[in-house]
Motif scaffolding. Structure first.
Motif, mmCIF file in Angstrom:
data_model
loop_
_atom_site.group_PDB
_atom_site.id
_atom_site.type_symbol
_atom_site.label_atom_id
_atom_site.label_comp_id
_atom_site.label_asym_id
_atom_site.label_seq_id
_atom_site.Cartn_x
_atom_site.Cartn_y
_atom_site.Cartn_z
ATOM 1 N N ALA A 62 -66.019 45.649 27.758
ATOM 2 C CA ALA A 62 -66.586 44.897 28.882
ATOM 3 C C ALA A 62 -67.824 44.118 28.447
ATOM 4 N N LEU A 63 -68.687 44.757 27.664
ATOM 5 C CA LEU A 63 -69.902 44.095 27.197
ATOM 6 C C LEU A 63 -69.565 42.924 26.278
ATOM 7 N N ALA A 64 -68.583 43.102 25.398
ATOM 8 C CA ALA A 64 -68.173 42.023 24.510
ATOM 9 C C ALA A 64 -67.595 40.856 25.313
ATOM 10 N N SER A 65 -66.805 41.162 26.322
ATOM 11 C CA SER A 65 -66.232 40.119 27.165
ATOM 12 C C SER A 65 -67.330 39.334 27.875
ATOM 13 N N LEU A 66 -68.322 40.033 28.385
ATOM 14 C CA LEU A 66 -69.439 39.354 29.051
ATOM 15 C C LEU A 66 -70.227 38.489 28.071
ATOM 16 N N ALA A 67 -70.412 38.969 26.848
ATOM 17 C CA ALA A 67 -71.148 38.194 25.842
ATOM 18 C C ALA A 67 -70.386 36.921 25.477
ATOM 19 N N VAL A 68 -69.076 37.034 25.306
ATOM 20 C CA VAL A 68 -68.262 35.859 24.986
ATOM 21 C C VAL A 68 -68.301 34.872 26.148
ATOM 22 N N ARG A 69 -68.168 35.366 27.353
ATOM 23 C CA ARG A 69 -68.198 34.488 28.527
ATOM 24 C C ARG A 69 -69.543 33.766 28.639
ATOM 25 N N ALA A 70 -70.646 34.491 28.398
ATOM 26 C CA ALA A 70 -71.976 33.878 28.453
ATOM 27 C C ALA A 70 -72.141 32.845 27.344
ATOM 28 N N GLY A 71 -71.624 33.129 26.156
ATOM 29 C CA GLY A 71 -71.699 32.169 25.059
ATOM 30 C C GLY A 71 -70.927 30.906 25.360
ATOM 31 N N ARG A 72 -69.752 31.051 25.951
ATOM 32 C CA ARG A 72 -68.959 29.871 26.316
ATOM 33 C C ARG A 72 -69.655 29.054 27.396
ATOM 34 N N ARG A 73 -70.310 29.735 28.336
ATOM 35 C CA ARG A 73 -71.041 29.029 29.382
ATOM 36 C C ARG A 73 -72.247 28.290 28.795
ATOM 37 N N ALA A 74 -72.936 28.927 27.852
ATOM 38 C CA ALA A 74 -74.135 28.338 27.279
ATOM 39 C C ALA A 74 -73.825 27.197 26.318
ATOM 40 N N PHE A 75 -72.791 27.331 25.493
ATOM 41 C CA PHE A 75 -72.530 26.354 24.442
ATOM 42 C C PHE A 75 -71.304 25.489 24.690
ATOM 43 N N GLY A 76 -70.536 25.782 25.713
ATOM 44 C CA GLY A 76 -69.345 24.995 25.991
ATOM 45 C C GLY A 76 -68.195 25.418 25.094
ATOM 46 N N PRO A 77 -67.056 24.751 25.238
ATOM 47 C CA PRO A 77 -65.903 25.136 24.428
ATOM 48 C C PRO A 77 -66.111 24.768 22.956
ATOM 49 N N ALA A 78 -65.408 25.452 22.089
ATOM 50 C CA ALA A 78 -65.477 25.154 20.660
ATOM 51 C C ALA A 78 -64.792 23.825 20.384
ATOM 52 N N PRO A 79 -65.243 23.081 19.378
ATOM 53 C CA PRO A 79 -64.595 21.799 19.070
ATOM 54 C C PRO A 79 -63.175 22.022 18.550
ATOM 55 N N GLU A 80 -62.341 21.021 18.719
ATOM 56 C CA GLU A 80 -60.951 21.099 18.254
ATOM 57 C C GLU A 80 -60.897 21.271 16.744
ATOM 58 N N GLN A 81 -61.816 20.590 16.049
ATOM 59 C CA GLN A 81 -61.815 20.631 14.592
ATOM 60 C C GLN A 81 -63.257 20.722 14.112
ATOM 61 N N TRP A 82 -63.504 21.626 13.185
ATOM 62 C CA TRP A 82 -64.837 21.777 12.616
ATOM 63 C C TRP A 82 -65.009 20.749 11.507
ATOM 64 N N PRO A 83 -66.215 20.215 11.333
ATOM 65 C CA PRO A 83 -66.432 19.243 10.260
ATOM 66 C C PRO A 83 -66.322 19.909 8.887
ATOM 67 N N ALA A 84 -65.926 19.124 7.880
ATOM 68 C CA ALA A 84 -65.815 19.657 6.527
ATOM 69 C C ALA A 84 -67.195 20.022 5.999
ATOM 70 N N SER A 85 -68.206 19.296 6.439
ATOM 71 C CA SER A 85 -69.591 19.549 6.021
ATOM 72 C C SER A 85 -70.454 19.512 7.266
ATOM 73 N N TRP A 86 -71.518 20.297 7.308
ATOM 74 C CA TRP A 86 -72.374 20.302 8.490
ATOM 75 C C TRP A 86 -73.209 19.034 8.580
ATOM 76 N N ASP A 87 -73.204 18.219 7.536
ATOM 77 C CA ASP A 87 -73.938 16.958 7.560
ATOM 78 C C ASP A 87 -73.177 15.877 8.346
ATOM 79 N N GLU A 88 -71.849 16.054 8.488
ATOM 80 C CA GLU A 88 -71.040 15.077 9.204
ATOM 81 C C GLU A 88 -71.146 15.327 10.706
ATOM 82 N N PRO A 89 -71.193 14.278 11.526
ATOM 83 C CA PRO A 89 -71.239 14.483 12.987
ATOM 84 C C PRO A 89 -69.871 14.900 13.527
ATOM 85 N N LEU A 90 -69.891 15.591 14.646
ATOM 86 C CA LEU A 90 -68.638 15.958 15.326
ATOM 87 C C LEU A 90 -68.128 14.756 16.098
ATOM 88 N N ASP A 91 -66.817 14.646 16.260
ATOM 89 C CA ASP A 91 -66.226 13.539 17.039
ATOM 90 C C ASP A 91 -66.441 13.748 18.498
#
Length: 78
Positions: free
Chosen positions: A49-78
């Motif tokens: 239950a605690l893990a589920s709440l943490a994941v839900r709060a993280g999704r609320r705070a940061f939004g959904p994960a991007p469809e594709q992660w950049p090859a390098s963190w220096d590149e901007p996300l689409d």
């Protein structure tokens, strides 16, 4: 180790276990061990239950994960 040897050992150990602990002793042992199992189930449920709440709060705070992660963190996300 041959199967026949294992069966013979199990037969002797099984008899010794039953005669040593018996029905009454087995119930006492079960009564002592049962709270640990119940605690494990309650603790596991609370952790889930605690893990589920943490994941839900993280999704609320940061939004959904991007469809594709950049090859390098220096590149901007689409």
């Amino acid at each position: 180790m041959p199967t026949a040897t294992l069966r013979q050992i199990s037969k002797v150990l099984g008899r010794n276990f039953v005669t040593k602990y018996g029905t009454r002793q087995g119930i006492v042992v079960l009564g002592r061990v049962a709270p640990f199992g119940i605690g494990a189930v309650i603790g596991g449920g609370a952790n889930a239950a605690l893990a589920s709440l943490a994941v839900r709060a993280g999704r609320r705070a940061f939004g959904p994960a991007p469809e594709q992660w950049p090859a390098s963190w220096d590149e901007p996300l689409d």
